[in-house]
Scaffold this motif. Structure first.
Motif, PDB file in Angstrom:
ATOM      1  N   CYS A  90       0.829  -1.215   0.000  1.00  0.00           N
ATOM      2  CA  CYS A  90       0.000   0.000   0.000  1.00  0.00           C
ATOM      3  C   CYS A  90       0.856   1.255   0.000  1.00  0.00           C
ATOM      4  O   CYS A  90       0.414   2.317  -0.394  1.00  0.00           O
ATOM      5  CB  CYS A  90      -0.943  -0.013   1.200  1.00  0.00           C
ATOM      6  SG  CYS A  90      -0.128   0.322   2.786  1.00  0.00           S
ATOM      7  N   GLY A  91       2.110   1.124   0.490  1.00  0.00           N
ATOM      8  CA  GLY A  91       3.003   2.279   0.550  1.00  0.00           C
ATOM      9  C   GLY A  91       2.742   3.189   1.728  1.00  0.00           C
ATOM     10  O   GLY A  91       3.447   4.184   1.924  1.00  0.00           O
ATOM     11  N   CYS A  96       5.152  -0.741   5.326  1.00  0.00           N
ATOM     12  CA  CYS A  96       5.551  -0.167   4.034  1.00  0.00           C
ATOM     13  C   CYS A  96       6.442   1.057   4.231  1.00  0.00           C
ATOM     14  O   CYS A  96       7.421   1.243   3.516  1.00  0.00           O
ATOM     15  CB  CYS A  96       4.322   0.214   3.208  1.00  0.00           C
ATOM     16  SG  CYS A  96       3.505  -1.204   2.442  1.00  0.00           S
ATOM     17  N   THR A 105       0.196  -4.392   5.718  1.00  0.00           N
ATOM     18  CA  THR A 105      -0.970  -4.896   6.454  1.00  0.00           C
ATOM     19  C   THR A 105      -2.154  -5.222   5.530  1.00  0.00           C
ATOM     20  O   THR A 105      -3.042  -5.971   5.911  1.00  0.00           O
ATOM     21  CB  THR A 105      -1.425  -3.890   7.535  1.00  0.00           C
ATOM     22  OG1 THR A 105      -1.597  -2.622   6.898  1.00  0.00           O
ATOM     23  CG2 THR A 105      -0.388  -3.763   8.638  1.00  0.00           C
TER      24      THR A 105
HETATM   25 ZN   LIG Z   1       1.417  -1.348   3.401  1.00  0.00          ZN
END
Ligand SMILES: [Zn+2]
Ligand SMILES: [Zn+2]
Length: 345
Positions: A90-91, A96, A105
């Motif tokens: 997801c960054g 991340c 997650t």
């Molecule tokens: Zn993430």
């Protein structure tokens, strides 16, 4: 669309499935152009990966063309050629933000595991902006497929965690595609010796062509003695475990020298014996990692410039209609001499 589906231990089939749709704003739908089979897929088929349930479309590697993007995707548009990372990220979550995409997650290794994968005509990629990479103009698509998983895995879990450095001595236990990917990328750091160990003479022959300085067939049970003779009795600075069974991990414990690192890549299904009675005083480190695919952009540049050529790993080609044959060929690698197989969708 056609898709390769896991049906429970020992069961799989090529089926007709509905084309995936955008579910979240950050999704993209990729029309798969080329994909491949991973050793992990064979583990799934055997029933070793309980997170992957029957009915799942397998595959976590490939390249393709964007068919559609969700409203939250601004850096890609339909028609773009993309590389699919085996790790979705997801960054934004804590992991991340630390560069540990493997533990995102809402991502990590989900593709072809907990969500449908890339061994199909189309695949839905969540968190598309941070899980896809643009393919540069003129890049070799089959080389790019090797960047989805095996090159970053061999490099991050083996070479980086193993602290391979100029002039050092490296042993790689296991000359399958992942071990060979570690061999290719270890050479970016100019180690003095890379000793490749396997049971299969054909794979050792390939390893020599890929730059191994020594090869040892461990079938005679003398691998650790041979390595000790080659290293003046000291053992290696880096022992990379690229198989995932107790015997090969134990071999790494025998090979590592004082101050060295055992870098585990193998997917282990059983406990191993840890010989702390010998190792406690040897200043060694043992590392484990699920690939984060954080080095994919860097590796993409080294492949583009010709510093490393991962197409050396490709031995067979199939179409998606022939995927059952492709699995058979990949699953009988000792007889078929298969390393990576390319499947064109
Ligand atoms: Zn993430
Ligand atoms: Zn894989």
């Amino acid at each position: 669309m056609k898709a390769f589906v896991y049906g429970g231990p020992g069961k799989s089939s090529l089926e007709d499935r509905p084309k995936p749709e955008i579910l979240d704003a950050g999704d993209a739908i990729v029309r798969v152009v080329k994909t491949t089979i991973c050793g992990t897929d064979l583990h799934i088929l055997k029933g070793d990966v309980p997170t992957c349930t029957p009915g799942r479309i397998l595959g976590h590697e490939g390249v393709g063309v964007l068919d559609a993007v969700g409203p939250g995707v601004t850096t890609f548009k339909a028609g773009d050629r993309v590389l699919i990372s085996c790790i979705s990220s997801c960054g934004k979550c804590d992991y991340c933000r630390r560069g540990m995409y493997s533990h995102c997650t809402t991502g990590g290794w989900i593709l072809g595991n907990t969500i449908d994968g890339a061994q199909a005509e189309y695949v839905r990629i969540p968190h598309a902006e941070t899980s896809l990479y643009p393919i540069p103009e003129g890049a070799d698509e089959e080389a790019m497929v090797m960047l989805s998983d095996i090159l970053p895995t061999g490099f991050e879990c083996g070479v980086l965690n193993g602290k391979v450095s100029p002039g050092s001595t490296v042993a790689i236990v296991g000359a399958g595609p992942i071990g060979l990917a570690a061999l290719l990328t270890a050479q970016l750091y100019s180690p003095a010796e890379i000793i490749m160990i396997d049971l299969d003479d054909n794979r050792l022959e390939v390893a020599r062509r890929f730059g191994a300085t020594h090869t040892i067939n461990s079938g005679q049970g003398k691998a650790s003695e041979t390595v000790m003779a080659l290293t003046g009795g000291r053992g290696v600075d880096t022992a990379i475990e690229a198989v995932g069974v107790p015997a090969t991990f134990q071999l790494c414990e025998d090979l590592v020298g004082p101050g060295g690192v055992i870098a585990n890549i193998g997917v282990h299904g059983k406990p191993v014996e840890l010989h702390l009675e010998r190792l406690w005083s040897q200043n060694i480190a043992i590392t484990t990692r699920l690939v984060d695919a954080v080095t994919t952009p860097m590796l993409l540049k080294t492949v583009r410039s010709g510093k490393i050529d991962p197409t050396l790993l490709i031995t067979h080609h199939f179409t998606l209609d022939q995927i059952l044959d492709a699995y058979d060929t990949f699953g009988r690698a000792a007889e078929t001499k298969a390393l990576k197989v390319i499947i064109s969708a």
